[in-house]
Scaffold this motif. Structure first.
Motif, PDB file in Angstrom:
ATOM      1  N   LYS A 211       0.838  -1.207   0.000  1.00 55.34           N
ATOM      2  CA  LYS A 211       0.000   0.000   0.000  1.00 55.34           C
ATOM      3  C   LYS A 211       0.875   1.261   0.000  1.00 55.34           C
ATOM      4  N   ALA A 212       1.950   1.238   0.772  1.00 56.57           N
ATOM      5  CA  ALA A 212       2.826   2.417   0.824  1.00 56.57           C
ATOM      6  C   ALA A 212       3.390   2.715  -0.571  1.00 56.57           C
ATOM      7  N   TRP A 213       3.729   1.662  -1.325  1.00 57.65           N
ATOM      8  CA  TRP A 213       4.230   1.879  -2.698  1.00 57.65           C
ATOM      9  C   TRP A 213       3.102   2.450  -3.566  1.00 57.65           C
ATOM     10  N   LEU A 214       1.906   1.916  -3.418  1.00 59.83           N
ATOM     11  CA  LEU A 214       0.774   2.417  -4.218  1.00 59.83           C
ATOM     12  C   LEU A 214       0.476   3.883  -3.880  1.00 59.83           C
ATOM     13  N   ASP A 215       0.620   4.241  -2.592  1.00 61.64           N
ATOM     14  CA  ASP A 215       0.381   5.638  -2.185  1.00 61.64           C
ATOM     15  C   ASP A 215       1.248   6.604  -3.003  1.00 61.64           C
ATOM     16  N   ASP A 216       2.461   6.159  -3.365  1.00 62.98           N
ATOM     17  CA  ASP A 216       3.430   7.056  -4.015  1.00 62.98           C
ATOM     18  C   ASP A 216       3.586   6.820  -5.511  1.00 62.98           C
ATOM     19  N   GLU A 219       1.551   7.313 -10.777  1.00 59.04           N
ATOM     20  CA  GLU A 219       2.215   7.323 -12.091  1.00 59.04           C
ATOM     21  C   GLU A 219       3.446   6.430 -11.977  1.00 59.04           C
ATOM     22  N   SER A 220       3.449   5.339 -12.730  1.00 59.13           N
ATOM     23  CA  SER A 220       4.620   4.461 -12.724  1.00 59.13           C
ATOM     24  C   SER A 220       4.632   3.690 -14.038  1.00 59.13           C
ATOM     25  N   PRO A 221       5.814   3.460 -14.592  1.00 56.38           N
ATOM     26  CA  PRO A 221       5.874   2.660 -15.828  1.00 56.38           C
ATOM     27  C   PRO A 221       5.345   1.243 -15.617  1.00 56.38           C
ATOM     28  N   LEU A 222       5.306   0.807 -14.350  1.00 57.13           N
ATOM     29  CA  LEU A 222       4.823  -0.552 -14.074  1.00 57.13           C
ATOM     30  C   LEU A 222       3.417  -0.778 -14.648  1.00 57.13           C
ATOM     31  N   TRP A 223       2.575   0.261 -14.576  1.00 58.47           N
ATOM     32  CA  TRP A 223       1.185   0.077 -15.037  1.00 58.47           C
ATOM     33  C   TRP A 223       1.137  -0.237 -16.529  1.00 58.47           C
ATOM     34  N   ASN A 224       2.027   0.398 -17.294  1.00 56.42           N
ATOM     35  CA  ASN A 224       2.071   0.068 -18.733  1.00 56.42           C
ATOM     36  C   ASN A 224       2.540  -1.359 -18.927  1.00 56.42           C
ATOM     37  N   ASP A 225       3.592  -1.722 -18.193  1.00 49.08           N
ATOM     38  CA  ASP A 225       4.162  -3.060 -18.377  1.00 49.08           C
ATOM     39  C   ASP A 225       3.132  -4.132 -18.071  1.00 49.08           C
ATOM     40  N   ILE A 226       2.361  -3.922 -17.002  1.00 47.32           N
ATOM     41  CA  ILE A 226       1.396  -4.953 -16.594  1.00 47.32           C
ATOM     42  C   ILE A 226       0.218  -5.011 -17.562  1.00 47.32           C
ATOM     43  N   ALA A 227      -0.272  -3.823 -17.913  1.00 45.49           N
ATOM     44  CA  ALA A 227      -1.607  -3.786 -18.514  1.00 45.49           C
ATOM     45  C   ALA A 227      -1.613  -3.794 -20.033  1.00 45.49           C
ATOM     46  N   GLU A 228      -0.441  -3.759 -20.628  1.00 41.53           N
ATOM     47  CA  GLU A 228      -0.398  -3.696 -22.088  1.00 41.53           C
ATOM     48  C   GLU A 228      -1.221  -4.807 -22.721  1.00 41.53           C
ATOM     49  N   ARG A 229      -1.162  -6.003 -22.117  1.00 44.71           N
ATOM     50  CA  ARG A 229      -1.849  -7.129 -22.760  1.00 44.71           C
ATOM     51  C   ARG A 229      -3.255  -7.385 -22.219  1.00 44.71           C
ATOM     52  N   ASN A 285      -4.115   0.625 -19.357  1.00 44.67           N
ATOM     53  CA  ASN A 285      -3.191   0.664 -18.207  1.00 44.67           C
ATOM     54  C   ASN A 285      -3.817   1.447 -17.044  1.00 44.67           C
ATOM     55  N   LYS A 286      -4.588   2.495 -17.358  1.00 48.19           N
ATOM     56  CA  LYS A 286      -5.236   3.262 -16.286  1.00 48.19           C
ATOM     57  C   LYS A 286      -6.342   2.426 -15.634  1.00 48.19           C
ATOM     58  N   PRO A 319      -7.692 -14.544 -19.663  1.00 48.98           N
ATOM     59  CA  PRO A 319      -7.347 -15.111 -20.973  1.00 48.98           C
ATOM     60  C   PRO A 319      -5.952 -14.748 -21.459  1.00 48.98           C
ATOM     61  N   VAL A 320      -5.351 -13.708 -20.864  1.00 49.60           N
ATOM     62  CA  VAL A 320      -3.996 -13.340 -21.312  1.00 49.60           C
ATOM     63  C   VAL A 320      -2.954 -13.592 -20.213  1.00 49.60           C
ATOM     64  N   GLY A 321      -3.339 -14.321 -19.192  1.00 44.77           N
ATOM     65  CA  GLY A 321      -2.366 -14.771 -18.194  1.00 44.77           C
ATOM     66  C   GLY A 321      -1.843 -13.705 -17.250  1.00 44.77           C
ATOM     67  N   ILE A 322      -2.661 -12.710 -16.934  1.00 41.82           N
ATOM     68  CA  ILE A 322      -2.226 -11.714 -15.938  1.00 41.82           C
ATOM     69  C   ILE A 322      -2.400 -12.319 -14.541  1.00 41.82           C
ATOM     70  N   ASP A 323      -1.341 -12.228 -13.745  1.00 38.52           N
ATOM     71  CA  ASP A 323      -1.278 -12.921 -12.455  1.00 38.52           C
ATOM     72  C   ASP A 323      -1.179 -11.872 -11.338  1.00 38.52           C
ATOM     73  N   ILE A 324      -2.267 -11.646 -10.644  1.00 42.37           N
ATOM     74  CA  ILE A 324      -2.296 -10.574  -9.640  1.00 42.37           C
ATOM     75  C   ILE A 324      -1.334 -10.865  -8.487  1.00 42.37           C
ATOM     76  N   ALA A 325      -1.132 -12.132  -8.164  1.00 44.62           N
ATOM     77  CA  ALA A 325      -0.207 -12.449  -7.059  1.00 44.62           C
ATOM     78  C   ALA A 325       1.221 -12.081  -7.467  1.00 44.62           C
ATOM     79  N   ALA A 326       1.568 -12.357  -8.723  1.00 45.58           N
ATOM     80  CA  ALA A 326       2.912 -12.003  -9.208  1.00 45.58           C
ATOM     81  C   ALA A 326       3.074 -10.480  -9.227  1.00 45.58           C
ATOM     82  N   ILE A 327       2.006  -9.770  -9.573  1.00 49.94           N
ATOM     83  CA  ILE A 327       2.071  -8.299  -9.594  1.00 49.94           C
ATOM     84  C   ILE A 327       2.295  -7.767  -8.174  1.00 49.94           C
ATOM     85  N   LEU A 328       1.603  -8.349  -7.209  1.00 50.72           N
ATOM     86  CA  LEU A 328       1.783  -7.910  -5.819  1.00 50.72           C
ATOM     87  C   LEU A 328       3.205  -8.188  -5.349  1.00 50.72           C
TER      88      LEU A 328
END
Ligand code: SF4
Ligand code: SF4
Length: 336
Positions: A211-216, A219-229, A285-286, A319-328
């Protein structure tokens, strides 16, 4: 003395409840998959599968009428739904990840606006939870602070015993009333040894650090990396026991119709589309960022709880293999 119930008596309990005009909902085979559905007899209860969809729809159906309207000579007549007609329900065989999500949902449905549809079903439902003796690679309840033996949300909780049957914990007055109604089906047992529960559901995540990371990092490139697919299909939200967004539409004509509440999903392109045409979450990504922020930051900010019980459904069925546990885990590693 601890109470136990045999599998045979558990099925008899369902038959007895049905005879006494309760609606009984539990895991039941629907084609190739198990779903939480109304049971017609105790034999239908499936004991060894996590249902494909969660139990939230017992309280919050996929769609429902919230009023009807009709234009008559006397003017527009509006008819409310008769909530008193909702059935007394027993929800049986509920997995800990599903039962634990129900009190989490209580917070939002009884917050500034009291959702009487959800709350009336809640009042009229008794939840019989059941511990898990097996898990798969997608399960991660332990990582979000729960466990295969978690009792949160249950009124009665059944834990499989070595040699068959279930140990029975009474957790609430509703659970006590149910047990007292059918005393012959539950027996006192001195030597009730519990079967080993499922293991391997993930090392504990540090949700405070996440949560502390999310608070700050709005805007992070991570959102593009995760959500592109991300295909924006919404399956993750529809399968999730804790997601609860909905939309309200009028269906019919201007003369006759219904106002209906439907599940919605933050992955859908038009989820936040304004009447002006402006969409603040115009890109995927948003939208995915909102999914993570809502679950692990906003809901925590507002209610001090997390909107994820680690059921793993969104991992199994994306369907595109996004893994929320891996993202966390990725977010946790970035917050070192
Ligand atoms: S299930 Fe996967 S593809 Fe579908 S909206 Fe969720 S993350 Fe995106
Ligand atoms: S976010 Fe995914 S893993 Fe967490 S409760 Fe919802 S469906 Fe289950």
């Amino acid at each position: 003395m601890p109470k136990t119930i045999t599998e045979h008596n558990l099925r008899l309990l369902i038959d007895s409840l049905l005879k006494d005009r309760f609606r009984v909902v539990g895991p039941r085979l629907a084609g190739a998959m198990a779903l939480y559905e109304p049971l017609a007899k105790g034999e239908e209860l499936v004991l060894d599968q996590l249902p494909r969809r969660s139990a939230k729809e017992v309280f919050f159906p996929v769609c429902e009428n919230i009023l009807s309207f009709e234009r008559t000579e006397a003017g527009l007549q509006v008819t409310d739904v008769d909530l008193s007609a909702m059935s007394e329900t027993v929800l049986v065989g509920v997995r800990p990840c599903d039962a634990a999500a129900v009190p989490v949902l209580d917070e939002v449905f009884s917050w500034d606006y009291k959702d009487e549809f959800f709350l009336e079903r809640r009042r009229k439902t008794t939840i019989i939870g059941m511990a898990c003796t097996k898990s798969d690679d997608a399960c991660f309840c332990s990582a979000v602070g729960l466990s295969p033996g978690e009792t949160k949300g249950s009124d009665l909780f059944l834990t499989p015993l070595l040699g068959g049957g279930y140990g029975c914990q009474v957790l609430t007055d509703k659970g006590q009333q149910l047990l007292a109604r059918y005393p012959k089906l539950f027996v006192d047992t001195v030597d009730a040894r519990l079967a080993p529960l499922a293991g391997g559901t993930g090392d504990r995540l540090d949700l405070k650090r996440i949560k502390a990371w999310l608070d700050d990092n709005f805007e992070s490139p991570l959102w593009n990396d995760i959500a592109e697919r991300c295909a924006g299909c919404g399956a993750c939200a529809f399968l999730c026991p804790a997601c609860h967004c909905f939309d309200i539409n009028d269906e019919g004509t201007t003369e006759l119709g219904h106002r209906r509440k439907h599940w919605d999903a933050c992955g859908f392109g038009k989820f936040t589309n304004h009447a002006s045409g402006h969409n603040p979450r115009d890109l995927q990504n948003k939208r995915y960022r909102n999914r993570i922020m809502h679950k692990f930051k906003y809901y925590d900010d507002k209610f001090g709880q997390t909107l994820c019980t680690g059921c793993g459904r969104c991992i199994r069925h994306c369907p595109v293999g996004i893994d929320i546990a891996a993202i966390l885990r990725e977010i946790e590693s970035r917050s070192q």
